[in-house]
Design an enzyme around this catalytic site. Sequence first.
Site, mmCIF file in Angstrom:
data_model
loop_
_atom_site.group_PDB
_atom_site.id
_atom_site.type_symbol
_atom_site.label_atom_id
_atom_site.label_comp_id
_atom_site.label_asym_id
_atom_site.label_seq_id
_atom_site.Cartn_x
_atom_site.Cartn_y
_atom_site.Cartn_z
ATOM 1 N N HIS A 134 -10.409 -7.692 -6.277
ATOM 2 C CA HIS A 134 -9.531 -7.337 -7.412
ATOM 3 C C HIS A 134 -10.431 -7.287 -8.662
ATOM 4 O O HIS A 134 -11.434 -6.589 -8.674
ATOM 5 C CB HIS A 134 -8.411 -8.389 -7.476
ATOM 6 C CG HIS A 134 -7.248 -8.086 -8.365
ATOM 7 N ND1 HIS A 134 -7.085 -6.891 -9.015
ATOM 8 C CD2 HIS A 134 -6.174 -8.847 -8.724
ATOM 9 C CE1 HIS A 134 -5.954 -6.922 -9.726
ATOM 10 N NE2 HIS A 134 -5.389 -8.109 -9.562
ATOM 11 N N ASP A 178 -12.972 -0.637 -12.098
ATOM 12 C CA ASP A 178 -14.051 -1.617 -12.220
ATOM 13 C C ASP A 178 -15.430 -0.985 -12.144
ATOM 14 O O ASP A 178 -16.417 -1.577 -12.577
ATOM 15 C CB ASP A 178 -13.917 -2.687 -11.120
ATOM 16 C CG ASP A 178 -12.692 -3.563 -11.344
ATOM 17 O OD1 ASP A 178 -12.442 -3.912 -12.498
ATOM 18 O OD2 ASP A 178 -11.987 -3.867 -10.371
ATOM 19 N N HIS A 191 -9.210 1.911 -3.381
ATOM 20 C CA HIS A 191 -8.013 1.344 -4.003
ATOM 21 C C HIS A 191 -6.881 1.339 -3.001
ATOM 22 O O HIS A 191 -6.781 2.254 -2.185
ATOM 23 C CB HIS A 191 -7.620 2.167 -5.235
ATOM 24 C CG HIS A 191 -6.750 1.409 -6.172
ATOM 25 N ND1 HIS A 191 -5.397 1.343 -6.009
ATOM 26 C CD2 HIS A 191 -7.059 0.654 -7.249
ATOM 27 C CE1 HIS A 191 -4.903 0.570 -6.964
ATOM 28 N NE2 HIS A 191 -5.886 0.132 -7.723
#
Length: 408
Positions: free
Chosen positions: A249, A340, A289
Amino acid sequence: MLLGTATGQWRTIGLRLLATNMHATSNGPSPKRSLGLADVVALESSIASVDGTRGELVIRGYAIDDLARETSFEEVAYLLWHGALPGRRELRELCEYLRAERTLSPMVLDVLRLTPEDASPMAAVRTSVSALAHFDAEADDMSREANYRKAIRLTARIPTVIAAFDRIRKGKEPIAPSNAGSTAENFLYMLTGKEPGPSAKQALDAALVLHTEHGLNASTFTARVIGATLADIYSAITGAIGALKGPLHGGANIKVMQMLLEIDRSRDDPSEYVRKRLAAGERIMGFGHRVYRTIDPRAKVLRSMLEALGEEHDNHTWATYCDHLVKTMASEKGIAPNVDFYSAPVYYLLGIDPDLYTPLFVMSRITGWTAHLLEQWTNNRLIRPRASYIGPHNLRVPPITTRSGLIA
Ligand code: CMC
């Protein structure tokens, strides 16, 4: 037979499966499985919509790239909490409120001083947020008004916690928050003691907007699960921070920068680097994802920010490495980058230490988490899924003298 929605998702509000979602077994009706809860609709929300096929994130009706371009972090915080963008007066009042709540209690600063200097900053933030509850007289007041005030306090104080811990671990005195400026500006000031330039302020502000909210991701779900037991906001946020810390995450942004730095140090060809890692069965952080089947819309905005910052700093190294990695991941795995992947080099160009990147995520996502908690508590329902039991049945407890135990 299961009842599907138009999007092929299974609606299981509060994670109580409807009778129609069950099929009979010898042990009675057993619910349909969805490992990792993929595609399960656990609740209804009017906060954000994530379209994984089209690569769209919409917050309270506004596309994320539009928000990043046109609004500030504080405006999006207001939008999340109230459901509408603020007018000038509402924004001024919210900003004043946030500025007035930035200071930490001396006891929380003591907690930070007692934290080992090599502790991960995410662990320090998690512990401090839990400690903040002890010094909030409203900690257990579950009225909507008190919870809203606590959402503001947490949003105001988390940047102070992160900056103070960073300075303390480096042997420096924490810098008291300014009573002026935006959240982004004040954070950079507390970190360095210097007023940030306009482009650093603006880039961090846009990055904060991009990270505010993302539907029922793991940390938001964690917050709602805890909130749904009617535990207080500090407990829910402490749990959410724990969930965000994981490398699958929010923790991925730290790993991305470690990877880029390793490529730079070893002078490895970035594409070769990826191929070797994939051949070794490793995951490449910052890619993939659960919901997006295409590029994450936040990554697109961050990619242009990386380019602009690279121009400004005359440093195109990171954008070049990123381009190679993206191409190789597309050809080798057909997997696109996520938020990210690009936030890491953007923060690096802003001069921020890599292990602060996930705490920066907390600093922004606190707004989404608290909006979800406020929504959860307007029509609360305990969230309680079930596990599919795969262990033995019908064992009898033998006397301890006859048990061989697990250690031979
Ligand atoms: N690198 C290499 N292979 C990958 C990656 C990756 N980053 N992501 C997925 N895969 C492969 C995975 O190995 C699997 O292959 P196979 O079917 O051959 O075993 C397949 O894709 C499906 O993977 P999965 O784990 O079932 O997919 P998921 O939907 O559960 O995973 C994810 C989503 C984010 C956990 C995963 O893509 C991942 O581990 N990514 C790297 C960590 C990361 O960047 N996390 C940040 C997520 S976005 C922002 C946030 O939430 O903070």
